[in-house]
Design a protein around this motif. Structure first.
Motif, short mmCIF file in Angstrom:
data_model
loop_
_atom_site.label_atom_id
_atom_site.label_comp_id
_atom_site.label_asym_id
_atom_site.label_seq_id
_atom_site.Cartn_x
_atom_site.Cartn_y
_atom_site.Cartn_z
N PRO A 121 0.79 -1.23 0.00
CA PRO A 121 0.00 0.00 0.00
C PRO A 121 0.82 1.27 0.00
CG PRO A 121 0.02 -0.99 2.18
CD PRO A 121 0.70 -1.96 1.26
N SER A 141 0.56 -6.07 9.75
CA SER A 141 1.03 -5.00 10.62
C SER A 141 2.09 -5.56 11.57
CB SER A 141 -0.13 -4.41 11.41
OG SER A 141 -1.11 -3.89 10.54
N GLN A 185 0.27 -0.16 12.21
CA GLN A 185 -0.63 -0.59 11.16
C GLN A 185 -0.09 -0.18 9.79
OE1 GLN A 185 -3.39 -2.40 11.98
NE2 GLN A 185 -2.64 -2.22 14.10
N THR A 204 -1.64 0.93 7.39
CA THR A 204 -2.25 2.19 6.95
C THR A 204 -1.55 3.41 7.51
OG1 THR A 204 -3.83 1.97 8.78
CG2 THR A 204 -4.51 1.12 6.63
N THR A 206 3.15 6.04 5.34
CA THR A 206 2.94 6.90 4.18
C THR A 206 4.25 7.01 3.39
OG1 THR A 206 3.54 8.88 5.42
CG2 THR A 206 1.21 8.21 5.46
N SER A 231 5.61 8.05 11.96
CA SER A 231 4.25 8.12 11.41
C SER A 231 3.38 9.07 12.21
CB SER A 231 3.63 6.72 11.36
OG SER A 231 3.47 6.20 12.67
#
Length: 486
Positions: free
Chosen positions: A43, A105, A110, A112, A115, A325
């Motif tokens: 991702p 994860s 996680q 998500t 980035t 993060s």
């Protein structure tokens, strides 16, 4: 009194062996092909992760190129461009690779949360750290000096004996301090590990002093033994070190105190030309990782998540990526850049804790405390620590990350260039290398105070033992002259 033969320390010249380099290169190319496919489906952006892989290849190739036919460990394996660069790149790269390959994860990290900016901070950290190493190394060669440990002759036997006993005394005092801390604050068996992290008392300061004394005592002991005996820690001294570390590991559940002595032991073992095969190093490293995972589960009790060994190890080195993060999400969106205020607070916080409390100084602007405020962490029994790139980004953004990583790399190379010489400066590199896993994952206050206070302990011990050795030598010479004059 007969003098023992002098020992020389340094890095012996060995014939080049390119087989390990070729093997590592082939393995890296194969791994890069697999990772390329895996990361393309992840991702987060694949480009910075691939750059991280290439950067991590540099210390691996450096290590392979310095490996001899017998695959023995040497000081070159522990130089900044090999061991230190490999650690920094692993900390900033492995979490991304783990999530890219498994899709899972890592604990509370996680997928998500990750980035592209987080990955680019890792690229900048690793790249500028390596650039700092090469810049300082090139400057050293330009000035006509040879980087790395020098061949030096050991000091007088009397001084080395006193230095060794000073190290043993520091270790015993540190063990006593840790037992006192266990009695005052409780052990991991009758209290929660990490409780009251925002409460600072004289016992807290004393326990922190014990951390510095363990590292300083071990370095003094190893330095003395390797110069006089060629072996940094004979069996009695290894047992003494294990006994002195037991209160921290088994009663307080603190693992950090064992890292610096372990790394310093390997450094001095290679400096004394003790043969250490790569298989023994790998087995020892695996044993330490197993011990650390066991202690981590022991201090967490029933709150320990049911995770595998590999994920647990990755989680233990992933805090910089996690903290990055959170920082990226809050700065500069909700908080302005702090423009160096946490570094100023760290500078004022270098005074001893009891003295600061006596003066009524209580700073809430250090990096770790600011981070708690940013993420809204009010529970005094929990904490995340901090990291060097996180604090740099918090203050100055990407420019700060680049400058901090470059400065760390240059400082480690500078210290390495002076390793092996006599005096306090020769002890700086094993100290920096030993504290790297802790310092890289703490704020500026913890980084500077740990190195500064331990170096002060080492300098005081050197001055005191050298003065006593000179006084004893002068006394023995005076007695000899008196006997000959009769």
């Amino acid at each position: 009194m007969p003098q023992a033969p002098k020992r020389t320390l340094g890095v012996p010249r060995e014939p080049a062996n390119h087989r390990p380099m070729m093997f590592a290169a082939v393995a890296l190319l194969a791994g890069m092909g697999v990772i390329t496919v895996m990361v393309a489906q992840s991702p987060f952006s694949s480009v910075p992760v691939l750059i991280l892989c290439l950067l991590m290849a540099l210390p691996i190739l450096t290590t392979a190129m310095t490996t001899n036919e017998s695959r023995d460990l040497s000081p070159r394996h522990l130089r900044p461009g090999a061991a230190a660069a490999l650690y920094v790149s692993a900390v900033m790269t492995v979490p991304f690779l783990y999530m890219a390959v498994t899709g899972d994860s890592i604990g509370s990290i996680q997928v998500t949360l990750i980035t592209p900016m987080n990955a680019w901070i890792s690229v900048l950290t690793v790249g500028m750290f390596i650039f700092g190493l090469f810049t300082m190394g090139g400057l050293t060669r330009f000035l006509g000096a040879e980087p790395g440990p020098k061949r030096v002759v050991s000091d007088s036997d009397q001084f080395l004996v006193l230095l060794g006993w000073a190290g043993r005394l520091l270790l015993l005092c540190a063990a006593g301090i840790k037992l006192l801390a266990a009695r005052g604050s409780g052990t991991i068996f009758n209290s929660q590990y990490g409780a009251n992290q925002l409460s600072f008392t004289s016992l807290t300061s004393l326990s922190t002093l014990g951390d510095f004394m363990i590292a300083g005592g071990a370095i003094l002991l190893f330095s003395s033994n390797v110069r006089s005996k060629g072996n940094p820690a004979p069996l009695p001294d290894l047992l003494l070190l294990a006994v002195c570390l037991a209160p921290s590991l088994l009663l307080l559940g603190s693992r950090g105190e064992a890292i610096a002595p372990a790394i310093a032991y390997v450094w001095y073992r290679t400096l004394g030309r003790q043969r250490t095969s790569a298989s023994i190093v790998a087995a020892t490293l695996g044993g330490l990782l197993g011990l650390f995972v066991f202690i981590g589960r022991l201090r967490s009790g029933s709150n320990t998540p049911d995770t595998g060994f590999v994920e647990t190890v990755v989680w233990n080195i992933s805090s910089p990526v996690l903290i990055n993060s959170y920082i990226i999400d809050a700065v500069p969106s909700f908080y302005e850049f702090f423009a160096g205020s946490t570094y100023v607070a760290a500078l004022f916080g270098q005074l001893p804790g009891p003295l600061l409390r006596l003066l009524g100084y209580e700073s809430t602007e250090t990096g770790a405390l600011v981070f708690r405020e940013i993420i809204g962490l009010t529970n005094p029994d929990q904490g995340y620590g901090f990291s060097l790139p996180s604090e740099a980004f918090l203050n100055f953004g990407l420019a700060g990350v680049a400058l901090a990583a470059f400065a760390l790399g240059a400082a480690m190379q500078w210290a390495y260039n002076r390793a092996g010489r006599l005096g306090a400066r020769s002890l700086l590199y094993p100290l920096l290398l030993g504290f790297l896993p802790y310092g890289f994952r703490s704020d500026a206050l913890g980084q500077t105070k740990t190195v500064l206070y331990t170096m002060l302990i080492l300098a005081c011990a050197l001055v005191l033992t050298r003065s006593i050795a000179r006084a004893l030598s002068w006394r023995s010479r005076a007695r000899a002259r008196a006997k000959t004059s009769r």
